[in-house]
Design a protein around this motif. Structure first.
Motif, mmCIF file in Angstrom:
data_model
loop_
_atom_site.group_PDB
_atom_site.id
_atom_site.type_symbol
_atom_site.label_atom_id
_atom_site.label_comp_id
_atom_site.label_asym_id
_atom_site.label_seq_id
_atom_site.Cartn_x
_atom_site.Cartn_y
_atom_site.Cartn_z
ATOM 1 N N UNK A 36 -2.918 6.647 12.321
ATOM 2 C CA UNK A 36 -3.383 7.507 13.424
ATOM 3 C C UNK A 36 -4.216 6.752 14.458
ATOM 4 N N UNK A 37 -5.040 5.795 14.002
ATOM 5 C CA UNK A 37 -5.865 5.018 14.940
ATOM 6 C C UNK A 37 -4.977 4.150 15.825
ATOM 7 N N UNK A 38 -3.971 3.534 15.206
ATOM 8 C CA UNK A 38 -3.046 2.675 15.952
ATOM 9 C C UNK A 38 -2.261 3.509 16.961
ATOM 10 N N UNK A 39 -1.767 4.665 16.508
ATOM 11 C CA UNK A 39 -0.946 5.522 17.381
ATOM 12 C C UNK A 39 -1.757 6.091 18.529
ATOM 13 N N UNK A 40 -3.012 6.445 18.258
ATOM 14 C CA UNK A 40 -3.823 7.065 19.314
ATOM 15 C C UNK A 40 -4.057 6.115 20.487
ATOM 16 N N UNK A 41 -3.999 4.802 20.224
ATOM 17 C CA UNK A 41 -4.177 3.814 21.298
ATOM 18 C C UNK A 41 -2.847 3.321 21.849
ATOM 19 N N UNK A 42 -1.745 3.861 21.325
ATOM 20 C CA UNK A 42 -0.427 3.462 21.826
ATOM 21 C C UNK A 42 -0.039 2.040 21.471
ATOM 22 N N UNK A 43 -0.617 1.505 20.376
ATOM 23 C CA UNK A 43 -0.289 0.136 19.982
ATOM 24 C C UNK A 43 1.069 0.078 19.282
ATOM 25 N N UNK A 44 1.683 -1.099 19.356
ATOM 26 C CA UNK A 44 2.913 -1.371 18.602
ATOM 27 C C UNK A 44 2.548 -2.200 17.383
ATOM 28 N N UNK A 45 2.879 -1.686 16.209
ATOM 29 C CA UNK A 45 2.534 -2.357 14.963
ATOM 30 C C UNK A 45 3.776 -3.033 14.401
ATOM 31 N N UNK A 46 3.699 -4.348 14.245
ATOM 32 C CA UNK A 46 4.816 -5.127 13.718
ATOM 33 C C UNK A 46 4.446 -5.604 12.317
ATOM 34 N N UNK A 47 5.241 -5.229 11.323
ATOM 35 C CA UNK A 47 4.927 -5.533 9.930
ATOM 36 C C UNK A 47 6.032 -6.411 9.351
ATOM 37 N N UNK A 48 5.639 -7.499 8.715
ATOM 38 C CA UNK A 48 6.587 -8.406 8.082
ATOM 39 C C UNK A 48 6.159 -8.633 6.631
ATOM 40 N N UNK A 49 6.976 -8.107 5.685
ATOM 41 C CA UNK A 49 6.677 -8.228 4.262
ATOM 42 C C UNK A 49 7.820 -8.955 3.563
ATOM 43 N N UNK A 50 7.538 -9.807 2.599
ATOM 44 C CA UNK A 50 8.606 -10.533 1.896
ATOM 45 C C UNK A 50 9.359 -9.604 0.947
ATOM 46 N N UNK A 51 10.611 -9.955 0.673
ATOM 47 C CA UNK A 51 11.406 -9.157 -0.269
ATOM 48 C C UNK A 51 10.938 -9.364 -1.704
ATOM 49 N N UNK A 52 10.591 -10.583 -2.058
ATOM 50 C CA UNK A 52 10.139 -10.870 -3.420
ATOM 51 C C UNK A 52 8.773 -10.235 -3.649
ATOM 52 N N UNK A 53 8.569 -9.601 -4.805
ATOM 53 C CA UNK A 53 7.287 -8.946 -5.071
ATOM 54 C C UNK A 53 6.128 -9.936 -5.088
ATOM 55 N N UNK A 54 5.027 -9.546 -4.442
ATOM 56 C CA UNK A 54 3.803 -10.351 -4.418
ATOM 57 C C UNK A 54 2.768 -9.602 -5.249
ATOM 58 N N UNK A 55 2.411 -10.178 -6.388
ATOM 59 C CA UNK A 55 1.517 -9.480 -7.316
ATOM 60 C C UNK A 55 0.186 -10.229 -7.454
ATOM 61 N N UNK A 56 -0.866 -9.450 -7.563
ATOM 62 C CA UNK A 56 -2.186 -10.015 -7.826
ATOM 63 C C UNK A 56 -3.010 -8.996 -8.591
ATOM 64 N N UNK A 57 -4.099 -9.477 -9.176
ATOM 65 C CA UNK A 57 -5.014 -8.570 -9.855
ATOM 66 C C UNK A 57 -6.186 -8.279 -8.920
ATOM 67 N N UNK A 58 -6.441 -7.006 -8.717
ATOM 68 C CA UNK A 58 -7.526 -6.632 -7.829
ATOM 69 C C UNK A 58 -7.758 -5.142 -7.858
ATOM 70 N N UNK A 59 -8.669 -4.699 -7.020
ATOM 71 C CA UNK A 59 -9.011 -3.290 -6.898
ATOM 72 C C UNK A 59 -8.174 -2.688 -5.767
ATOM 73 N N UNK A 60 -7.323 -1.736 -6.116
ATOM 74 C CA UNK A 60 -6.399 -1.166 -5.125
ATOM 75 C C UNK A 60 -7.156 -0.615 -3.925
ATOM 76 N N UNK A 61 -8.215 0.153 -4.185
ATOM 77 C CA UNK A 61 -8.952 0.779 -3.081
ATOM 78 C C UNK A 61 -9.605 -0.268 -2.185
ATOM 79 N N UNK A 62 -10.136 -1.340 -2.798
ATOM 80 C CA UNK A 62 -10.858 -2.337 -2.006
ATOM 81 C C UNK A 62 -9.900 -3.233 -1.218
ATOM 82 N N UNK A 63 -8.767 -3.586 -1.802
ATOM 83 C CA UNK A 63 -7.792 -4.384 -1.046
ATOM 84 C C UNK A 63 -7.232 -3.547 0.096
#
Length: 378
Positions: A244-271
């Motif tokens: 919503x913050x991005x859309x309200x300013x009319x920004x274009x969001x470009x997302x690039x994620x790898x196909x292979x899973x990227x796993x780590x141990x961490x806190x979901x909420x904090x990451x």
């Protein structure tokens, strides 16, 4: 890394080289540096360059004698405080001693010199010099600390003023919404009013939570709930929360994620909070209709999340301060106090709690910024 203490310097003045060698041998000790001068003129040249803890002057020298040299030393602002001990082979009559003390001497030593007496008297002045030097360092340290405290106090006052402003706006919006609900209960405007009130309440909640997080981390009271995370999912969830913050300013969001899973141990909420805060920061400091890029990739045993924008950027002289708490960037790329300025400081601390690091890899006024978050893979 330990630093080597600057040596204490002693000036030896005598027209006979063998006397200078003998004096230096008697005084020789660790941390002491003796400089030799064979005339009053040589001594004055050395005094222009070096700071001495003590000067040992021979009274009887051709040309400028020890008394004349002492008078010139006392007339110079640079050397007037250097203690002077006269070394003399002549008579120790009262008139001669009076002239020496009048010229600024603190003591006389008769030749032949008793080594223990010379060392004992000289060490008193070396110790006094070291004490003065330590006091000067403490004074400078206290002065610097005082300036830092003044800056911190001014920053605290600005922060409290900004916090009051940031909280006042949503509170006033909530008050206005309640009054509108009272007058328009049962009308079609109610959902829109409630939506606006929810946004204000969410804003207040986020401010308070960020403040609490900073306090918890600084007190060591925050704990991470480690679990195995699929980083693609976490990044996707973070994007949903800030969309919503991005859309309200009319920004274009470009997302690039790898196909292979990227796993780590961490806190979901904090990451999620790390990624969300960086995207929010990019949206805030990018003029409406800008581009924000989110890229995830792996390098060696690390996951790298890059958030880049084409916003206002940061001036070079201010880039070292952007992770300081309460620091903010103005439209000209310089620091100001709009907003609370805890976003990047909180992100840095959360990243470090995960064993990672955050870097500002590129930024310039008018050209945008690029941040990289490095987190260790599972």
């Amino acid at each position: 890394m330990s630093t080597v203490a600057e040596p204490v310097k002693c000036l030896l003045v005598d027209d006979l080289p063998e006397n200078l060698v003998a004096l230096e041998a008697l005084l020789n000790s660790d941390g002491l540096e003796c400089h030799q001068a064979r005339s009053g003129e040589e001594a004055l040249e050395l005094l222009l360059v070096h700071e001495y803890a003590l000067a040992l002057l021979d009274v009887q020298m051709p040309g400028m004698d020890g008394f004349e040299l002492a008078e010139l030393m006392r007339g110079s602002e640079r050397s007037r405080h250097v203690p002077i001990i006269f070394v003399t082979a002549g008579s120790g009559d009262t008139a001669r001693r009076f002239r020496g003390y009048e010229a600024g001497a603190v003591d006389f030593i008769q030749k032949p010199i008793e080594p223990d007496i010379l060392r004992s008297k000289a060490n008193v002045f070396f110790e006094l010099y070291n004490q003065r030097r330590q006091i000067a360092k403490q004074r400078d340290s206290l002065a610097a600390m005082g300036l830092e405290l003044q800056a911190a106090d001014a920053q605290k006052n600005r922060f409290l003023a900004v916090l009051a402003h940031e909280l006042r706006n949503p509170i006033m919006a909530l008050v206005a919404g309640l009054r509108l609900l009272e007058r328009r209960e049962g009308t079609d405007a109610v959902p829109e009013i409630r939506s606006a009130m929810n946004r204000s309440l969410s804003h207040m909640t986020r401010l308070v939570e960020d403040l609490l997080d900073i306090s918890r981390i600084e007190q060591g009271k925050i704990s991470l709930r480690h679990e195995e995370l699929l980083l693609q999912d976490v990044v996707g969830f973070a994007i949903e929360t800030v969309q919503p913050i991005v859309d309200s300013a009319g920004h274009r969001l470009h997302v690039s994620l790898p196909d292979a899973p990227v796993r780590l141990r961490g806190d979901h909420a904090r990451v999620t909070q790390i990624v969300g805060n960086l995207i929010t920061n990019a949206a805030r400091y990018t003029p409406n209709g800008g581009d924000i890029r989110v890229t995830l990739r792996t390098e060696d045993r690390w996951a790298k999340i890059e958030i880049a924008d084409n916003g206002i950027g940061i001036a070079a002289e201010q880039q070292g301060r952007i992770f300081d708490i309460f620091a903010q960037v103005a439209p000209d790329g310089r620091m100001n106090q709009d907003g609370l300025g805890i976003g990047l400081a909180l992100v840095k601390q959360l990243v470090e709690l995960h064993g990672g690091r955050i870097l500002l890899t590129r930024s310039a006024p008018g050209e945008g910024s690029s941040f990289e978050v490095w987190l260790p893979l599972a």
